[in-house]
Design a protein around this motif. Structure first.
Motif, PDB file in Angstrom:
ATOM      1  N   PHE A   1       0.310  -6.825  -5.723  1.00  0.00           N
ATOM      2  CA  PHE A   1      -0.707  -5.782  -5.798  1.00  0.00           C
ATOM      3  C   PHE A   1      -0.151  -4.508  -5.173  1.00  0.00           C
ATOM      4  N   PRO A   2       0.584  -3.686  -5.917  1.00  0.00           N
ATOM      5  CA  PRO A   2       1.031  -2.403  -5.365  1.00  0.00           C
ATOM      6  C   PRO A   2       0.049  -1.285  -5.722  1.00  0.00           C
TER       7      PRO A   2
ATOM      8  N   TYR B   1       0.807  -1.213   0.000  1.00  0.00           N
ATOM      9  CA  TYR B   1       0.000   0.000   0.000  1.00  0.00           C
ATOM     10  C   TYR B   1       0.846   1.271   0.000  1.00  0.00           C
ATOM     11  N   HIS B   2       1.818   1.361   0.876  1.00  0.00           N
ATOM     12  CA  HIS B   2       2.572   2.607   1.056  1.00  0.00           C
ATOM     13  C   HIS B   2       3.742   2.768   0.102  1.00  0.00           C
ATOM     14  N   ASN B   3       4.281   1.679  -0.391  1.00  0.00           N
ATOM     15  CA  ASN B   3       5.501   1.755  -1.186  1.00  0.00           C
ATOM     16  C   ASN B   3       5.314   1.085  -2.534  1.00  0.00           C
ATOM     17  N   PHE B   4       5.930   1.670  -3.548  1.00  0.00           N
ATOM     18  CA  PHE B   4       6.053   0.993  -4.828  1.00  0.00           C
ATOM     19  C   PHE B   4       7.437   0.374  -4.831  1.00  0.00           C
TER      20      PHE B   4
ATOM     21  N   LEU C   1      -1.882  -3.308 -10.553  1.00  0.00           N
ATOM     22  CA  LEU C   1      -1.792  -2.002  -9.897  1.00  0.00           C
ATOM     23  C   LEU C   1      -3.190  -1.528  -9.526  1.00  0.00           C
ATOM     24  N   PHE C   2      -3.356  -1.088  -8.293  1.00  0.00           N
ATOM     25  CA  PHE C   2      -4.649  -0.523  -7.937  1.00  0.00           C
ATOM     26  C   PHE C   2      -4.511   0.982  -7.786  1.00  0.00           C
ATOM     27  N   PRO C   3      -5.553   1.735  -8.138  1.00  0.00           N
ATOM     28  CA  PRO C   3      -5.470   3.199  -8.153  1.00  0.00           C
ATOM     29  C   PRO C   3      -5.359   3.774  -6.749  1.00  0.00           C
ATOM     30  N   SER C   4      -4.729   4.930  -6.662  1.00  0.00           N
ATOM     31  CA  SER C   4      -4.552   5.572  -5.355  1.00  0.00           C
ATOM     32  C   SER C   4      -5.634   6.610  -5.074  1.00  0.00           C
TER      33      SER C   4
ATOM     34  N   SER D   1       6.758   0.379 -13.949  1.00  0.00           N
ATOM     35  CA  SER D   1       5.742  -0.660 -13.746  1.00  0.00           C
ATOM     36  C   SER D   1       6.030  -1.879 -14.615  1.00  0.00           C
ATOM     37  N   GLU D   2       6.388  -1.644 -15.862  1.00  0.00           N
ATOM     38  CA  GLU D   2       6.707  -2.741 -16.775  1.00  0.00           C
ATOM     39  C   GLU D   2       7.959  -3.504 -16.321  1.00  0.00           C
ATOM     40  N   GLU D   3       8.953  -2.789 -15.813  1.00  0.00           N
ATOM     41  CA  GLU D   3      10.166  -3.443 -15.327  1.00  0.00           C
ATOM     42  C   GLU D   3       9.867  -4.285 -14.098  1.00  0.00           C
ATOM     43  N   LEU D   4       9.018  -3.792 -13.198  1.00  0.00           N
ATOM     44  CA  LEU D   4       8.642  -4.559 -12.013  1.00  0.00           C
ATOM     45  C   LEU D   4       7.894  -5.826 -12.409  1.00  0.00           C
TER      46      LEU D   4
END
Length: 72
Positions: A40-41, A8-11, A64-67, A52-55
């Motif tokens: 699920f970041p 939740y807090h970190n990518f 990925l869920f929206p913030s 995101s693609e590299e991860l």
């Protein structure tokens, strides 16, 4: 084995962003070698589509869920 990681807090990508991110990223990277890892970041504004693609290359599934609407 299937492993679900919620962040939740970190990518978790670029691991140089901080100690927690780096440790968790390396744990996921090692687990993904022999396990089915789903990550699920939260999508953060300062994270590029390239990051995101590299991860995604270090997990079996990346969602990925929206913030928006979620307080920090």
């Amino acid at each position: 084995m299937r492993i679900l990681v919620l962040s939740y807090h970190n990518f978790l990508y670029r691991p140089s962003r901080g100690a927690t991110e780096g440790r968790t990223f390396n744990l996921i990277k090692c687990l993904d070698q022999n396990q089915d890892v789903t990550l699920f970041p939260r999508r953060l504004e300062n994270v590029s589509e390239t990051e995101s693609e590299e991860l995604k290359t270090f997990t079996d599934h990346l969602v990925l869920f929206p913030s928006w609407g979620i307080p920090d």
